[in-house]
Design an enzyme around this catalytic site. Sequence first.
Site, PDB file in Angstrom:
ATOM      1  N   GLU A 148      -1.124  -2.967  -0.335  1.00 60.46           N
ATOM      2  CA  GLU A 148      -1.375  -2.013  -1.410  1.00 60.46           C
ATOM      3  C   GLU A 148      -0.311  -2.120  -2.501  1.00 60.46           C
ATOM      4  O   GLU A 148       0.883  -2.149  -2.219  1.00 60.46           O
ATOM      5  CB  GLU A 148      -1.378  -0.589  -0.855  1.00 60.46           C
ATOM      6  CG  GLU A 148      -1.621   0.474  -1.912  1.00 60.46           C
ATOM      7  CD  GLU A 148      -0.815   1.753  -1.664  1.00 60.46           C
ATOM      8  OE1 GLU A 148      -0.442   2.391  -2.664  1.00 60.46           O
ATOM      9  OE2 GLU A 148      -0.543   2.074  -0.502  1.00 60.46           O
ATOM     10  N   ARG A 202       9.112  -1.482   1.574  1.00 57.20           N
ATOM     11  CA  ARG A 202       9.135  -0.041   1.832  1.00 57.20           C
ATOM     12  C   ARG A 202      10.566   0.446   1.642  1.00 57.20           C
ATOM     13  O   ARG A 202      11.403   0.340   2.539  1.00 57.20           O
ATOM     14  CB  ARG A 202       8.642   0.249   3.245  1.00 57.20           C
ATOM     15  CG  ARG A 202       8.260   1.696   3.483  1.00 57.20           C
ATOM     16  CD  ARG A 202       7.686   1.879   4.879  1.00 57.20           C
ATOM     17  NE  ARG A 202       6.451   1.137   5.060  1.00 57.20           N
ATOM     18  CZ  ARG A 202       5.247   1.592   4.704  1.00 57.20           C
ATOM     19  NH1 ARG A 202       5.126   2.780   4.152  1.00 57.20           N
ATOM     20  NH2 ARG A 202       4.166   0.869   4.899  1.00 57.20           N
TER      21      ARG A 202
END
Length: 427
Positions: free
Chosen positions: A349, A277
């Site tokens: 994902e 992230r």
Amino acid sequence: MLDIKWIRDNPQALDEALAKRGAEPAAATLLALDDKRRAVIQKLQEMQSRRNAASKDIGAAMAQKNMELAEQLKAEVATIKDTMPAAEQEEREVVSALDDALSRIPNIPLEDVPVGKDEADNVVKHVVGQKPGWNHPAREHFEIGEQLGYMDFERAAKLSGARFTVLSGPLAKLERAIGQFMLDLHTTEHGYTEVSSPLMVRDEAMYGTGQLPKFAEDLFRTTDGRWLIPTAEVTLTNLVSGETLEQERLPLRFTALTPSFRSEAGSAGRDTRGMLRQHQFWKCELVSITDADSSIAEHERMTECAETVLKRLGLHFRTVTLCTGDMGFGAQKTYDIEVWLPGQDTYREISSCSVCGDFQARRMNARYRVKDEKALKFVHTLNGSGTAVGRCLIAVMENYLNEDGSISVPDALLPYMGGITRIERAA
């Protein structure tokens, strides 16, 4: 953006759709604003009509030498002219209020989207491949990269702060190879047109794809008022903004390999280690512009294009249908492709492919013309990652980890690696 005429005819359907998304009902508020807008417009039209009629009557009165009536009419016209600016300002304010309210309403889910609250309610569509069968312990990408000596988070923090990464040597080359492989695959085999577009855009572009006004805190803004793109979806989709296309030209398919920039607002404490992230990351984006009848089939096609990347790389993954509570703001339906990460012992994902219907097209005023039909129609838009380069790098590192800590290069990437077949510890 949804059509206020549709909302006027289907207020209950709107609120039911919002409830499926976990959102508050909005039809009553929107319709009250719309009623106010229409009342103001009607008042303005009546004022304009009376002004025009009185102006015409002035000439008739003067022709009949009825100066008293002419003066009365002139006074009436003057009064209308004096009061119209306030009415016009009221119209601008109520139209702006309605537009702002509409711009914050999410898209309506398609009927076959599973109803649910969050990712726990997503439905697995299919699973492809097998988990790695080796016997040595799995490790997370940041352990692998740091031990190899080609992934440096401390220097990245010195340069830019948290959520940045410095890659070097063969690992930087591997990241570049992954991006180039994706771009070549989508342009040579999947029919997408490569686009090199700006990384900074104006308010209108962010509004067109739905990032503004609701998600401003998720974005980075420059000192001169431009926005750094959170995804090339913004630029690729807005290529048709304000345009009228011929149906024969559709579908249009665009792809771009670009950096993406996200503030990661609200993600404090999540994925703080490694490069899962990041504030800045590379992504190969896919965008399709279709007519109204083709978008559902195009959604399946786009998802298959993204899946092909992982198949060619020999990565195990699953594709899930997102439930109503987990879908993005502008999506009617979304498939997430989740790649297996042995180091985390879970799926993460790596691509999200969405069909948006005419939701973005209404915001962009992007239409198409059907042959022999007078009325224009809004195009349908789709977007997906084909795929996220950084997360794909993570997947390759963790799935192609050897017992000695080196990384084998997948066969599909060998043509891009300049003869490197294995990434070993820096000397």
